[in-house]
Design a protein around this motif. Structure first.
Motif, PDB file in Angstrom:
ATOM      1  N   ARG A  14     -42.732  30.552  10.276  1.00 51.79           N
ATOM      2  CA  ARG A  14     -43.291  29.828  11.419  1.00 51.79           C
ATOM      3  C   ARG A  14     -43.819  28.451  11.011  1.00 51.79           C
ATOM      4  NH1 ARG A  14     -41.231  31.007  16.005  1.00 51.79           N
ATOM      5  NH2 ARG A  14     -39.540  31.130  14.497  1.00 51.79           N
ATOM      6  N   PHE A  15     -44.326  28.347   9.792  1.00 52.06           N
ATOM      7  CA  PHE A  15     -44.707  27.034   9.255  1.00 52.06           C
ATOM      8  C   PHE A  15     -43.491  26.111   9.293  1.00 52.06           C
ATOM      9  CE2 PHE A  15     -45.140  23.778   6.130  1.00 52.06           C
ATOM     10  CZ  PHE A  15     -46.485  23.543   5.925  1.00 52.06           C
ATOM     11  N   ALA A  16     -42.350  26.613   8.800  1.00 54.60           N
ATOM     12  CA  ALA A  16     -41.131  25.806   8.762  1.00 54.60           C
ATOM     13  C   ALA A  16     -40.638  25.492  10.167  1.00 54.60           C
ATOM     14  CB  ALA A  16     -40.045  26.534   7.966  1.00 54.60           C
ATOM     15  N   TYR A  17     -40.636  26.498  11.054  1.00 54.92           N
ATOM     16  CA  TYR A  17     -40.092  26.313  12.400  1.00 54.92           C
ATOM     17  C   TYR A  17     -40.921  25.312  13.201  1.00 54.92           C
ATOM     18  CZ  TYR A  17     -38.601  27.437  17.161  1.00 54.92           C
ATOM     19  OH  TYR A  17     -38.136  27.356  18.440  1.00 54.92           O
ATOM     20  N   TYR A  18     -42.221  25.553  13.291  1.00 55.31           N
ATOM     21  CA  TYR A  18     -43.059  24.667  14.102  1.00 55.31           C
ATOM     22  C   TYR A  18     -43.315  23.334  13.417  1.00 55.31           C
ATOM     23  CZ  TYR A  18     -43.953  28.319  17.505  1.00 55.31           C
ATOM     24  OH  TYR A  18     -43.803  29.260  18.495  1.00 55.31           O
ATOM     25  N   GLY A  19     -43.396  23.343  12.073  1.00 46.26           N
ATOM     26  CA  GLY A  19     -43.573  22.087  11.369  1.00 46.26           C
ATOM     27  C   GLY A  19     -42.382  21.178  11.545  1.00 46.26           C
ATOM     28  N   GLY A  20     -41.163  21.740  11.394  1.00 45.91           N
ATOM     29  CA  GLY A  20     -39.964  20.931  11.553  1.00 45.91           C
ATOM     30  C   GLY A  20     -39.709  20.532  12.986  1.00 45.91           C
ATOM     31  N   SER A  21     -39.764  21.482  13.908  1.00 40.78           N
ATOM     32  CA  SER A  21     -39.461  21.176  15.309  1.00 40.78           C
ATOM     33  C   SER A  21     -40.564  20.351  15.965  1.00 40.78           C
ATOM     34  CB  SER A  21     -39.248  22.472  16.101  1.00 40.78           C
ATOM     35  OG  SER A  21     -40.434  23.256  16.126  1.00 40.78           O
ATOM     36  N   GLY A  22     -41.757  20.369  15.390  1.00 35.81           N
ATOM     37  CA  GLY A  22     -42.863  19.613  15.974  1.00 35.81           C
ATOM     38  C   GLY A  22     -42.667  18.110  15.938  1.00 35.81           C
ATOM     39  N   VAL A  23     -41.800  17.618  15.057  1.00 33.68           N
ATOM     40  CA  VAL A  23     -41.560  16.173  14.975  1.00 33.68           C
ATOM     41  C   VAL A  23     -40.214  15.780  15.572  1.00 33.68           C
ATOM     42  CG1 VAL A  23     -43.024  15.980  12.936  1.00 33.68           C
ATOM     43  CG2 VAL A  23     -40.575  16.311  12.635  1.00 33.68           C
ATOM     44  N   PHE A  24     -39.496  16.743  16.170  1.00 36.92           N
ATOM     45  CA  PHE A  24     -38.199  16.428  16.765  1.00 36.92           C
ATOM     46  C   PHE A  24     -38.308  15.356  17.852  1.00 36.92           C
ATOM     47  CE2 PHE A  24     -35.976  20.763  15.803  1.00 36.92           C
ATOM     48  CZ  PHE A  24     -35.893  20.389  14.467  1.00 36.92           C
ATOM     49  N   PRO A  74     -40.717  21.814   5.369  1.00 39.25           N
ATOM     50  CA  PRO A  74     -40.299  23.085   5.974  1.00 39.25           C
ATOM     51  C   PRO A  74     -39.150  23.746   5.228  1.00 39.25           C
ATOM     52  CG  PRO A  74     -40.660  21.446   7.670  1.00 39.25           C
ATOM     53  CD  PRO A  74     -40.753  20.725   6.355  1.00 39.25           C
ATOM     54  N   THR A  75     -38.234  22.950   4.676  1.00 37.09           N
ATOM     55  CA  THR A  75     -37.137  23.518   3.895  1.00 37.09           C
ATOM     56  C   THR A  75     -37.674  24.277   2.687  1.00 37.09           C
ATOM     57  OG1 THR A  75     -35.701  21.676   4.574  1.00 37.09           O
ATOM     58  CG2 THR A  75     -35.001  22.990   2.684  1.00 37.09           C
ATOM     59  N   CYS A  76     -38.628  23.652   1.993  1.00 42.24           N
ATOM     60  CA  CYS A  76     -39.230  24.303   0.819  1.00 42.24           C
ATOM     61  C   CYS A  76     -40.009  25.554   1.226  1.00 42.24           C
ATOM     62  CB  CYS A  76     -40.144  23.323   0.085  1.00 42.24           C
ATOM     63  SG  CYS A  76     -39.284  21.912  -0.647  1.00 42.24           S
ATOM     64  N   MET A  77     -40.723  25.479   2.341  1.00 41.56           N
ATOM     65  CA  MET A  77     -41.475  26.637   2.809  1.00 41.56           C
ATOM     66  C   MET A  77     -40.544  27.786   3.168  1.00 41.56           C
ATOM     67  SD  MET A  77     -44.734  26.378   2.608  1.00 41.56           S
ATOM     68  CE  MET A  77     -45.251  27.687   3.715  1.00 41.56           C
ATOM     69  N   PHE A  78     -39.353  27.449   3.662  1.00 42.86           N
ATOM     70  CA  PHE A  78     -38.440  28.521   4.015  1.00 42.86           C
ATOM     71  C   PHE A  78     -37.860  29.187   2.779  1.00 42.86           C
ATOM     72  CE2 PHE A  78     -36.895  30.485   7.706  1.00 42.86           C
ATOM     73  CZ  PHE A  78     -35.729  31.135   7.338  1.00 42.86           C
ATOM     74  N   VAL A  79     -37.669  28.408   1.707  1.00 45.39           N
ATOM     75  CA  VAL A  79     -37.271  29.016   0.439  1.00 45.39           C
ATOM     76  C   VAL A  79     -38.340  30.004  -0.017  1.00 45.39           C
ATOM     77  CG1 VAL A  79     -36.814  28.560  -1.999  1.00 45.39           C
ATOM     78  CG2 VAL A  79     -35.860  27.044  -0.253  1.00 45.39           C
ATOM     79  N   LEU A  80     -39.617  29.603   0.109  1.00 45.33           N
ATOM     80  CA  LEU A  80     -40.723  30.495  -0.242  1.00 45.33           C
ATOM     81  C   LEU A  80     -40.728  31.730   0.655  1.00 45.33           C
ATOM     82  CD1 LEU A  80     -43.310  31.018  -1.877  1.00 45.33           C
ATOM     83  CD2 LEU A  80     -44.560  29.656  -0.158  1.00 45.33           C
ATOM     84  N   SER A  81     -40.412  31.538   1.928  1.00 43.86           N
ATOM     85  CA  SER A  81     -40.364  32.664   2.866  1.00 43.86           C
ATOM     86  C   SER A  81     -39.357  33.714   2.418  1.00 43.86           C
ATOM     87  CB  SER A  81     -40.002  32.141   4.266  1.00 43.86           C
ATOM     88  OG  SER A  81     -39.764  33.199   5.164  1.00 43.86           O
ATOM     89  N   ILE A  82     -38.157  33.269   2.026  1.00 44.96           N
ATOM     90  CA  ILE A  82     -37.122  34.200   1.574  1.00 44.96           C
ATOM     91  C   ILE A  82     -37.565  34.902   0.286  1.00 44.96           C
ATOM     92  CG2 ILE A  82     -34.755  34.370   0.731  1.00 44.96           C
ATOM     93  CD1 ILE A  82     -34.058  32.015   2.566  1.00 44.96           C
ATOM     94  N   ALA A  83     -38.182  34.146  -0.635  1.00 43.81           N
ATOM     95  CA  ALA A  83     -38.619  34.722  -1.909  1.00 43.81           C
ATOM     96  C   ALA A  83     -39.659  35.824  -1.683  1.00 43.81           C
ATOM     97  CB  ALA A  83     -39.187  33.627  -2.809  1.00 43.81           C
ATOM     98  N   ILE A  84     -40.634  35.585  -0.808  1.00 46.27           N
ATOM     99  CA  ILE A  84     -41.664  36.584  -0.518  1.00 46.27           C
ATOM    100  C   ILE A  84     -41.044  37.817   0.133  1.00 46.27           C
ATOM    101  CG2 ILE A  84     -43.700  37.052   0.896  1.00 46.27           C
ATOM    102  CD1 ILE A  84     -44.523  34.135   0.420  1.00 46.27           C
ATOM    103  N   PHE A  85     -40.104  37.598   1.034  1.00 42.83           N
ATOM    104  CA  PHE A  85     -39.439  38.713   1.698  1.00 42.83           C
ATOM    105  C   PHE A  85     -38.709  39.595   0.689  1.00 42.83           C
ATOM    106  CE2 PHE A  85     -35.739  40.373   4.151  1.00 42.83           C
ATOM    107  CZ  PHE A  85     -36.454  41.180   5.017  1.00 42.83           C
ATOM    108  N   LEU A  86     -38.042  38.973  -0.298  1.00 38.91           N
ATOM    109  CA  LEU A  86     -37.311  39.731  -1.314  1.00 38.91           C
ATOM    110  C   LEU A  86     -38.259  40.481  -2.249  1.00 38.91           C
ATOM    111  CD1 LEU A  86     -34.507  37.164  -2.242  1.00 38.91           C
ATOM    112  CD2 LEU A  86     -34.211  39.352  -1.058  1.00 38.91           C
ATOM    113  N   LEU A  87     -39.459  39.927  -2.496  1.00 39.15           N
ATOM    114  CA  LEU A  87     -40.412  40.570  -3.396  1.00 39.15           C
ATOM    115  C   LEU A  87     -40.842  41.948  -2.898  1.00 39.15           C
ATOM    116  CD1 LEU A  87     -42.740  37.648  -4.555  1.00 39.15           C
ATOM    117  CD2 LEU A  87     -41.194  39.005  -5.983  1.00 39.15           C
ATOM    118  N   GLY A  88     -40.854  42.105  -1.584  1.00 35.79           N
ATOM    119  CA  GLY A  88     -41.300  43.385  -1.041  1.00 35.79           C
ATOM    120  C   GLY A  88     -40.210  44.424  -0.898  1.00 35.79           C
TER     121      GLY A  88
END
Length: 612
Positions: free
Chosen positions: A65-75, A256-270
């Motif tokens: 959501r950080f990536a989604y709203y952060g990126g789309s917020g400046v569209f 947001p791109t970097c945050m989404f990489v972190l999002s995938i990494a956290i998801f895989l950790l669990g």
């Protein structure tokens, strides 16, 4: 509990409750016999401890959501016309930016049905989220690369290549597919982590029932909280980054791109901690076959079943076994005998969604037109002159208000209403949300008229090519703030209320289906906004806001008259359920006053609602 002999159940026998034992080692845990999922006891019910696995998904959702709203917020600023005292952009008018914003929202909320089908029928939830996350990431990478400026003009604003606008449009589609594929799957997978055993605990000498449904509700509070905290931080940071280097938006997209990489990494950790529910066939496709079968069969033999007048979705009675049917007819049914009834419950729960589209038209203004409205105002931090905040930073007020208001309502307002026996059902809450949304649009219309009347840009132009001395009309952006607070309040009642209603009323095996359907009103509202986008220009903005508010007001009245009986039906069903648990007694629809047994059951049911 005298009627049900309880035995001590060691934690070792309940590996799914390990988290509970780790956090509450002194609690006495006992298994409780159940019948069809309904506990035959009068003990108060509480939420259990949320497993650690679920928090991996909650943190993943925060990053996403950080990536989604952060990126789309400046569209909106990225696409809309250049302003001398704001970041450089692609030079398109506000109406184009608003149309593209509405298209993006429409696409992102129309594609969740695709994710639900893929997860239910083919890949399961974990792989669906992972694969669509890769698509999501590819969209952000494309957006970041194409937004890198090729240079700067004479006044220091960034200049973009010819690939910037096409890259933006393509990235909207790719990101829309990615986020849509995730949306209908992530919250059900989060709920899958909650153990479904019903058991008792002793706290401070008093016994409680740990109810899985209440644990899911408690988990969803954390889930919704993470969404808004992620949105708040993402919007703030990205709107600050867009002003760097003369409006180099690539920085606002890279984070947001970097945050989404972190999002995938956290998801895989669990991965090893998750409860993985295998795909069991698409409920959506099964539901479609069931409805189609019932309609065809009713048309062929309408006298085969007698359905009382006024029955919701009565054609589903023809999808059930009918005495005297042929082996060919029975062989066409691939669903269980209970499935048509479960589908009816789901469709009834989702019947509130179509009108919700009008509410979401009001809500969507905070991501496009209200951003541009702030750009016509004095955005100085002190309200007069000096350093100015980015105009699209104002939209951060919505998640800030939600982060502050949700705990107040969850821990204060709703329990207060319950203690004082003030019934405030789902339909009342949603109707109030509609009215608050209409009030927010009325306030936005008044604000827009004040902007027009205050000058000095009475010709509606914020751009002076000669001096660039006055970019805004003489009215502080702080005047706009109440509109965001009203929208946030409306979201607490209308958005959360509608999702909670549909989820709690849907059968357990159709949660994903309902989750996807619950997102469709957002898509429809964006489609409506897409058709209305030509009106999103000066000097017709006042009437655009006013018309939206008027539509929401009349929709609230229509919504109340169409669905107000649902609250009464819920109260009767709840009272009957508790009365039956206590050994008999029921409330017939329309009975007044209630008999003593049912009245006691009603009081007990109301007391259970907000126990934690």
């Amino acid at each position: 509990m005298a009627s049900s002999p309880a035995t001590t159940n060691p934690v070792a026998a309940q590996p799914s409750q390990l988290t509970l034992a780790e956090k509450n080692p002194d609690e006495h845990i006992m298994r409780v016999p159940t019948e069809d999922g309904f506990l035959k006891t009068t003990l108060p019910r509480i939420a259990g401890v949320v497993p650690v696995a679920a928090f991996f998904i909650v943190i993943n959702e925060f990053c996403e959501r950080f990536a989604y709203y952060g990126g789309s917020g400046v569209f909106q600023n990225y696409v809309s016309a250049r302003r001398p005292q704001k970041p450089g952009s692609l030079g398109h008018p506000q109406s184009d930016a608003t149309a593209l914003s509405n298209f993006f929202t429409f696409f992102a909320y129309a594609t969740p049905l695709l994710g639900a089908v893929v997860a239910d029928q083919y890949l399961g939830k974990f792989k669906t989220i992972l694969y669509f996350s890769m698509i999501y990431l590819a969209g952000f990478l494309l957006l970041t690369i194409t937004s890198i400026p090729t240079g700067h003009d004479d006044i220091g604003l960034a200049i973009y290549s010819g690939a910037a606008f096409p890259g933006y449009v393509i990235s909207l589609i790719v990101i829309g597919v990615g986020t849509g594929g995730i949306k209908s799957v992530v919250s059900p997978m989060c709920a899958d982590q909650v153990p479904q055993q019903v058991y008792t605990v002793t706290k401070n000498g008093k016994q409680y029932i740990v109810d899985p449904d209440l644990t899911v509700q408690h988990l969803y509070n954390w889930f919704y909280w993470s969404i808004n905290v992620g949105a708040m931080i993402g919007q703030y940071v990205c709107t600050r980054l867009e002003t760097n280097d003369g409006g180099a938006f690539w920085q606002a997209f890279l984070l947001p791109t970097c945050m989404f990489v972190l999002s995938i990494a956290i998801f895989l950790l669990g991965y090893k901690r998750y409860v993985h529910v295998p795909p069991g066939g698409s409920v959506i496709l099964e539901a479609w076959r069931c409805m189609r079968y019932g309609q065809i069969r009713r048309k062929a033999d309408p006298a085969a079943v007698q359905v009382p007048a006024g029955t919701n979705f009565g054609f589903l009675e023809w999808s059930k076994p009918i005495p005297g049917e042929s082996p060919e007819e029975s062989g066409k049914r691939t669903w269980s005998d209970k499935f048509p009834q479960e589908l009816r419950q789901t469709l009834k729960a989702c019947s509130i969604f179509p009108l919700m589209s009008i509410y979401w038209v009001c809500y969507s203004q905070i991501t496009n037109n209200l951003v541009s409205q702030a750009g016509q105002m004095n955005c100085a931090w002190n309200g007069k002159d000096g350093s100015a905040m980015p105009n699209d930073l104002v939209s951060i007020l919505d998640p800030i208000a939600l982060v502050l208001l949700i705990p107040i309502f969850d821990a204060g307002v709703y329990p207060f209403l319950t203690r004082h026996k003030i019934e405030f059902g789902y339909i009342k809450r949603i109707t109030l949300g509609f009215l608050l949304g209409a009030l927010a649009m009325a306030y936005a219309a008044i604000t827009q008229q004040l902007i027009y009347n205050r000058g000095p840009n009475f010709d509606y132009s914020n751009f002076d090519p000669d001096t660039a001395a006055q970019a805004y009309n003489d009215i502080s952006v702080y005047v706009q703030f109440p509109a965001y607070v009203l929208i946030a309040l409306s979201e607490i009642f209308a958005s959360i209320g509608s999702l909670e209603y549909s989820y709690t009323h849907a059968p357990k095996n159709m949660k994903c289906f309902v989750s996807a359907l619950a997102l469709l009103p957002n898509a429809v509202s964006s489609l409506i906004g897409l058709f209305l986008s030509p009106a999103a220009k000066d000097p017709s903005l006042t009437w655009m806001y006013a018309g939206t508010g008027i539509a929401a007001f009349f929709s609230s009245i229509l919504f109340w008259f169409m669905f107000r009986r649902f609250d009464d039906e819920d109260r009767v069903l709840k009272a009957n359920a508790v009365a039956n648990e206590n050994g008999g007694g029921s409330i017939a629809d329309g009975d007044a006053p209630y008999n003593n047994k049912a009245a006691e059951a009603m009081a007990e049911a109301e007391d259970r609602v907000h126990v934690r």
